[in-house]
Design a protein around this motif. Structure first.
Motif, PDB file in Angstrom:
ATOM      1  N   LYS A 134      -4.142   3.575   2.797  1.00  0.00           N
ATOM      2  CA  LYS A 134      -3.944   4.141   1.470  1.00  0.00           C
ATOM      3  C   LYS A 134      -4.092   5.645   1.531  1.00  0.00           C
ATOM      4  O   LYS A 134      -5.076   6.174   2.045  1.00  0.00           O
ATOM      5  CB  LYS A 134      -4.981   3.573   0.484  1.00  0.00           C
ATOM      6  CG  LYS A 134      -4.731   3.969  -0.969  1.00  0.00           C
ATOM      7  CD  LYS A 134      -3.433   3.371  -1.496  1.00  0.00           C
ATOM      8  CE  LYS A 134      -3.219   3.712  -2.968  1.00  0.00           C
ATOM      9  NZ  LYS A 134      -1.926   3.194  -3.471  1.00  0.00           N
ATOM     10  N   GLN A 135      -3.087   6.341   1.003  1.00  0.00           N
ATOM     11  CA  GLN A 135      -3.124   7.801   0.993  1.00  0.00           C
ATOM     12  C   GLN A 135      -3.627   8.275  -0.365  1.00  0.00           C
ATOM     13  O   GLN A 135      -2.950   8.115  -1.384  1.00  0.00           O
ATOM     14  CB  GLN A 135      -1.726   8.376   1.259  1.00  0.00           C
ATOM     15  CG  GLN A 135      -1.182   8.051   2.644  1.00  0.00           C
ATOM     16  CD  GLN A 135      -2.014   8.651   3.754  1.00  0.00           C
ATOM     17  OE1 GLN A 135      -2.473   9.786   3.660  1.00  0.00           O
ATOM     18  NE2 GLN A 135      -2.220   7.896   4.807  1.00  0.00           N
ATOM     19  N   LEU A 136      -4.829   8.842  -0.366  1.00  0.00           N
ATOM     20  CA  LEU A 136      -5.371   9.362  -1.621  1.00  0.00           C
ATOM     21  C   LEU A 136      -4.682  10.653  -2.030  1.00  0.00           C
ATOM     22  O   LEU A 136      -4.516  10.970  -3.191  1.00  0.00           O
ATOM     23  CB  LEU A 136      -6.876   9.610  -1.464  1.00  0.00           C
ATOM     24  CG  LEU A 136      -7.702   8.348  -1.140  1.00  0.00           C
ATOM     25  CD1 LEU A 136      -9.182   8.717  -0.961  1.00  0.00           C
ATOM     26  CD2 LEU A 136      -7.537   7.284  -2.208  1.00  0.00           C
ATOM     27  N   MET A 169       0.806  -1.208   0.000  1.00  0.00           N
ATOM     28  CA  MET A 169       0.000   0.000   0.000  1.00  0.00           C
ATOM     29  C   MET A 169       0.847   1.269   0.000  1.00  0.00           C
ATOM     30  O   MET A 169       0.405   2.325  -0.458  1.00  0.00           O
ATOM     31  CB  MET A 169      -0.928  -0.021   1.215  1.00  0.00           C
ATOM     32  CG  MET A 169      -2.134   0.889   1.109  1.00  0.00           C
ATOM     33  SD  MET A 169      -3.304   0.622   2.458  1.00  0.00           S
ATOM     34  CE  MET A 169      -3.965  -0.979   2.001  1.00  0.00           C
ATOM     35  N   VAL A 170       2.084   1.181   0.504  1.00  0.00           N
ATOM     36  CA  VAL A 170       2.894   2.398   0.659  1.00  0.00           C
ATOM     37  C   VAL A 170       4.289   2.303   0.040  1.00  0.00           C
ATOM     38  O   VAL A 170       4.965   3.321  -0.112  1.00  0.00           O
ATOM     39  CB  VAL A 170       3.049   2.750   2.165  1.00  0.00           C
ATOM     40  CG1 VAL A 170       1.710   3.150   2.759  1.00  0.00           C
ATOM     41  CG2 VAL A 170       3.665   1.597   2.943  1.00  0.00           C
ATOM     42  N   ARG A 173      -0.996  -0.183   7.539  1.00  0.00           N
ATOM     43  CA  ARG A 173      -0.892   1.030   6.710  1.00  0.00           C
ATOM     44  C   ARG A 173      -2.250   1.387   6.134  1.00  0.00           C
ATOM     45  O   ARG A 173      -3.152   0.557   6.046  1.00  0.00           O
ATOM     46  CB  ARG A 173       0.102   0.817   5.564  1.00  0.00           C
ATOM     47  CG  ARG A 173       1.441   0.282   5.981  1.00  0.00           C
ATOM     48  CD  ARG A 173       2.174   1.165   6.948  1.00  0.00           C
ATOM     49  NE  ARG A 173       3.521   0.657   7.207  1.00  0.00           N
ATOM     50  CZ  ARG A 173       4.282   1.046   8.205  1.00  0.00           C
ATOM     51  NH1 ARG A 173       3.851   1.941   9.053  1.00  0.00           N
ATOM     52  NH2 ARG A 173       5.492   0.538   8.374  1.00  0.00           N
ATOM     53  N   ASP A 193       6.903   3.187   5.183  1.00  0.00           N
ATOM     54  CA  ASP A 193       5.885   4.204   4.919  1.00  0.00           C
ATOM     55  C   ASP A 193       6.486   5.604   4.866  1.00  0.00           C
ATOM     56  O   ASP A 193       5.755   6.588   4.870  1.00  0.00           O
ATOM     57  CB  ASP A 193       4.806   4.158   6.003  1.00  0.00           C
ATOM     58  CG  ASP A 193       5.356   4.537   7.375  1.00  0.00           C
ATOM     59  OD1 ASP A 193       6.533   4.231   7.645  1.00  0.00           O
ATOM     60  OD2 ASP A 193       4.606   5.139   8.173  1.00  0.00           O
ATOM     61  N   GLN A 224       3.622   8.002   7.751  1.00  0.00           N
ATOM     62  CA  GLN A 224       2.199   7.802   8.000  1.00  0.00           C
ATOM     63  C   GLN A 224       1.989   7.330   9.438  1.00  0.00           C
ATOM     64  O   GLN A 224       2.753   6.515   9.945  1.00  0.00           O
ATOM     65  CB  GLN A 224       1.652   6.749   7.032  1.00  0.00           C
ATOM     66  CG  GLN A 224       0.165   6.543   7.115  1.00  0.00           C
ATOM     67  CD  GLN A 224      -0.286   5.374   6.265  1.00  0.00           C
ATOM     68  OE1 GLN A 224      -0.493   4.280   6.756  1.00  0.00           O
ATOM     69  NE2 GLN A 224      -0.422   5.599   4.972  1.00  0.00           N
TER      70      GLN A 224
END
Length: 427
Positions: free
Chosen positions: A418-420, A65-66, A416, A147, A264
């Motif tokens: 998800k960073q939009l 995810m990161v 973690r 991250d 994060q």
């Protein structure tokens, strides 16, 4: 008897408040010196041929995810690429982490993939770091979590800091919260993070020439790490444990906030609780490991940190817990406390001192001492800070049980998100 307990608890609480106020003043003075120092940073640049070789270790377990953003930030580092190697340790991942790392390793000669194998796979961050260290070749070893997105100048600043200060065995940068504005919890964590760095890190550096290695954004000399035998794989807080051993060799660890990374933080309370419980258990492990060996330590300055951890996790939190219990019991049953109004005056003054310390830390960073953050600080004392009391009680119970029953240490990897959109505040 209740009076005695309340007096003892208030004494412990105020001792910690005064010590933190002392550290915060040191952190603030350090920030003033640092602002003047930034004007002379260009003088720190080294000739191209004098930059040391640097190996960056990135342990990664199920980080699909990161991990892409982290690798992209490594590619953008402002450091001579022929002097740089990025060693990403795929530690027994069950998602696409390994294939993502392999793809970048094929495209960039300085990126290397290390895939751990049984019986050394999935044993936690320390084990993964040791695997990556064995593979690495750099004169300086830097560590980033999976991250993290360091700013382009981060590694250069860490490397130059070590080259210019021969007494430093390691150097520590500053980390900021990339998802600080996600929700109330991340805002609280952001405030906690900034306070820790300017109070505990910068303050201790100014007064005692001491800083603790964090889990990310630090660099250490290879020869120091070799002499220490790498990371302690039994330590859940491998960074704190490593710090004590570095000091015991006769080096110090320098705080250098010009090296910045963004990381994060947990976005829900369940993930926060599990991560912080691991941290607390790790620090309790360090206390138990070194408390009865202090007479063997070569560098007696380390005792300052060991005693601080002991005071924090046993005496201070114990004092807070006792005061809470007495307050609650007194609501339903009159304990005939003689301290009365004085105790309330001390509690109110302590609250104001708490708020002042945090606001002073926030004032150091641009656009952090805002009305919204000030209101959150007021809320923080009665909510977030109180959660730590129950968390430490839980962590102490788990660690005592592990020692008594000789349980195997289990590692919890922080979940973690998800960073939009990654929107960074000014550092």
């Amino acid at each position: 008897m209740a009076d005695l307990f309340i007096y003892v608890s208030l004494l412990l609480i105020w001792a910690m408040l005064f010590y933190h106020a002392f550290l915060m003043l040191g952190g603030y003075y350090h920030s003033l010196k640092y602002k003047n120092y930034k004007r002379r940073l260009n003088r720190l640049n080294l000739p191209e041929g004098e930059y040391p070789t640097v190996s960056i270790l990135i342990p990664a377990h199920n980080e699909e995810m990161v991990i892409v953003e982290t690798i992209q930030s490594m590619i953008q580092l402002d450091y001579p690429k022929h002097k740089l190697e990025v060693v990403i340790i795929n530690d027994n991942s069950s998602d696409q982490t390994g294939s993502i790392i392999d793809k970048y390793a094929k495209a960039y000669s300085y990126i290397h993939a290390v895939h751990t194998k049984p019986p050394f796979a999935g044993r936690g961050k320390s084990g993964a770091l040791n695997q990556g260290f064995n593979y690495s070749t750099g004169e300086i070893i830097a560590v980033y979590d999976a991250d993290n997105t360091p700013e382009p100048s981060a590694i250069k600043n860490l490397a130059i800091g070590l080259m210019k200060d021969r007494r430093a065995g390691a150097i520590v940068g500053k980390f900021r919260v990339v998802n600080a504005n996600k929700n109330l919890l991340t805002r609280l964590i952001n405030i906690e993070t900034l306070t820790f760095q300017w109070l505990a890190q910068a303050g201790r550096w100014l007064w005692f020439r001491m800083t603790t290695i964090p889990g990310t954004n630090f660099a250490i000399r290879r020869r120091v790490l070799e002499e220490l035998g790498g990371w302690d794989e039994k330590a859940l807080s491998e960074d704190t444990e490593l710090s004590i051993r570095v000091y015991n060799l006769g080096y110090y660890i320098r705080f250098f906030p010009e090296a910045i990374t963004w990381e994060q933080e947990p976005e829900n309370i369940r993930v926060w609780w599990r991560q912080r419980t691991r941290w607390a258990r790790g620090n309790i492990y360090v206390i138990l490991k070194y408390l009865f060996q202090m007479h063997k330590l070569k560098n007696k300055k380390v005792i300052i940190d060991i005693f601080y951890f002991l005071f924090t996790y046993l005496l201070f939190f114990g004092g807070v817990l006792i005061s809470h219990i007495i307050f609650i019991v007194n609501l339903v049953h009159d304990l005939e406390l003689s301290i009365g109004v004085v105790s309330y005056a001390l509690l109110i003054t302590g609250f104001l001192l708490f708020v002042t310390e945090i606001c002073l830390a926030l004032s150091i960073e641009q656009r952090q001492l805002t009305l919204k953050n000030f209101l959150i600080v007021l809320l923080m004392y009665f909510t977030y800070s109180q959660l730590w009391v129950f968390l430490v009680v839980r962590a102490t119970y788990l660690e005592i049980k592990r020692v008594l029953f000789r349980q195997e240490i289990t590692w919890y990897k922080t979940q973690r998100f998800k960073q939009l959109e990654r929107k960074r505040n000014s550092a």
